[in-house]
Design an enzyme around this catalytic site. Structure first.
Site, PDB file in Angstrom:
ATOM      1  N   ARG A 163      -3.689 -10.364   4.386  1.00 26.55           N
ATOM      2  CA  ARG A 163      -4.098 -10.307   2.975  1.00 26.55           C
ATOM      3  C   ARG A 163      -2.949  -9.706   2.179  1.00 26.55           C
ATOM      4  O   ARG A 163      -2.662  -8.514   2.308  1.00 26.55           O
ATOM      5  CB  ARG A 163      -5.366  -9.453   2.852  1.00 26.55           C
ATOM      6  CG  ARG A 163      -5.934  -9.371   1.455  1.00 26.55           C
ATOM      7  CD  ARG A 163      -7.169  -8.455   1.435  1.00 26.55           C
ATOM      8  NE  ARG A 163      -7.743  -8.410   0.106  1.00 26.55           N
ATOM      9  CZ  ARG A 163      -7.305  -7.616  -0.867  1.00 26.55           C
ATOM     10  NH1 ARG A 163      -6.283  -6.800  -0.664  1.00 26.55           N
ATOM     11  NH2 ARG A 163      -7.863  -7.643  -2.059  1.00 26.55           N
ATOM     12  N   LYS A 188       0.819  -1.226   0.000  1.00 26.11           N
ATOM     13  CA  LYS A 188       0.000   0.000   0.000  1.00 26.11           C
ATOM     14  C   LYS A 188       0.844   1.264   0.000  1.00 26.11           C
ATOM     15  O   LYS A 188       2.046   1.241   0.226  1.00 26.11           O
ATOM     16  CB  LYS A 188      -1.007  -0.055   1.152  1.00 26.11           C
ATOM     17  CG  LYS A 188      -2.141  -1.032   0.793  1.00 26.11           C
ATOM     18  CD  LYS A 188      -3.317  -0.992   1.705  1.00 26.11           C
ATOM     19  CE  LYS A 188      -4.386  -1.962   1.152  1.00 26.11           C
ATOM     20  NZ  LYS A 188      -5.437  -2.236   2.120  1.00 26.11           N
TER      21      LYS A 188
HETATM   22  C1  9MG Z   1     -10.138  -5.491  -1.118  1.00 30.99           C
HETATM   23  N1  9MG Z   1      -9.168  -4.974  -0.180  1.00 30.99           N
HETATM   24  C2  9MG Z   1      -8.131  -4.147  -0.470  1.00 30.99           C
HETATM   25  N2  9MG Z   1      -7.456  -3.863   0.653  1.00 30.99           N
HETATM   26  C3  9MG Z   1      -8.086  -4.524   1.659  1.00 30.99           C
HETATM   27  C4  9MG Z   1      -7.885  -4.614   3.039  1.00 30.99           C
HETATM   28  O1  9MG Z   1      -6.921  -3.934   3.644  1.00 30.99           O
HETATM   29  N3  9MG Z   1      -8.712  -5.376   3.763  1.00 30.99           N
HETATM   30  C5  9MG Z   1      -9.737  -6.045   3.166  1.00 30.99           C
HETATM   31  N4  9MG Z   1     -10.534  -6.786   3.955  1.00 30.99           N
HETATM   32  N5  9MG Z   1      -9.979  -5.987   1.859  1.00 30.99           N
HETATM   33  C6  9MG Z   1      -9.164  -5.239   1.127  1.00 30.99           C
END
Ligand code: 9MG
Length: 280
Positions: A256, A222
């Protein structure tokens, strides 16, 4: 010692790596390379080989500045991928959607988890879909909507406010018949937050585990990492691994990420140190 994992309706071993499979043409970090269903299938299988125990498929970009897509377009992107993956990928498929109809159709096609970045606020029918299906759901914090969320995000105390939001969303879900065991919570790194807000959330992540539900951390590649490192998305992998280790030590459960292998390896080392779990 790591606190006991909360009971969760998905049989996942924590910590778990959630591998990202974007099926948007403008996917910010992979240039949309995995738009076709067969390429998405290949990508998902590779992520699982590298250690992902769940894969997350999204057909609507949530990157800052992005536009929402129509229901038909989102279904056109996501449904063939879920159909291709169901039964062959070997791990639960999560679908990143705010739309109840996408949720219904992909669950029917074999998806097992819903990842709703609007935390059941975008579509009035979403809570009912989650309650009726009994599927696990991730409720994420987002200030504003992707198109303008980074214009001027403001908080008096970001950790307090995001915690209060997630508590309110959890109460809302429970009132709509969703069971507590279905719920996973996410502070929403990068969703209507400045660099300082994201850092404060990461530093205060331990407070989120006190809500008693599994915590999902999504910091992969990010922009705040770009601000710290002066790097493009492809150069943010080691920064992402740092957030994974910080998150694990703070008690987060699901990570994630785009780059599964380095994050999975870092978690294995952290697990060995914290829990004495040594497995080849
Ligand atoms: C779809 N998406 C993109 N970034 C995310 C994040 O930090 N958390 C979750 N749950 N979905 C995300």
């Amino acid at each position: 010692m790591t606190p006991a994992a909360p009971t969760f309706s998905l049989d996942l071993q924590f910590p778990a790596v959630m591998g990202i499979v974007n099926v948007t043409p403008d996917s910010f970090s992979d240039g949309g390379r995995f738009f076709a269903a067969d390429a998405a299938l290949e990508q998902a299988l590779a992520l699982v080989r590298e250690g992902a125990s769940i894969v997350d498929i999204g057909g609507e970009s949530t990157r800052p500045g992005s536009e929402l897509v129509s229901l038909d377009e989102e279904l056109r992107r996501v449904l063939p991928v879920v159909e291709a993956l169901a039964g062959s990928v070997g791990v639960p498929i999560s679908v990143d959607t705010m739309k109840a109809e996408v949720a219904r159709r992909t669950l029917a096609a074999g998806a097992a988890v819903l990842n709703d970045v609007s935390a059941l606020r975008y579509d009035d029918e979403m809570a009912a879909v989650v309650a009726e299906s009994g599927c696990p759901v991730c409720l994420m914090h987002m200030q504003g909507m992707p198109k303008s969320m980074q214009d001027d995000p403001r908080y008096d105390d970001v950790v307090d406010e995001v915690l209060a939001f997630l508590e309110e969303r959890m109460a809302f879900a429970l009132a709509r018949g969703v069971r507590e065991q279905q719920i996973m919570l996410d502070p929403g790194i990068g969703f209507g937050k400045t660099v300082a807000h994201n850092l404060a959330l990461l530093d205060g992540l331990g407070r989120f585990t006190a809500l008693g539900r599994p915590v999902l951390l999504g910091a992969s590649r990010k922009r705040f990492l770009g601000a710290i490192l002066g790097a493009e998305p492809s150069g943010r992998t080691i920064g992402t691994v740092a957030t994974t280790v910080i998150g694990y030590l703070a008690g987060a459960h699901v990570f994630r990420v785009h780059d599964v292998k380095p994050n999975f390896e870092a978690l294995r080392v952290a697990l060995a140190v914290r829990e004495g779990v040594v497995a080849p």
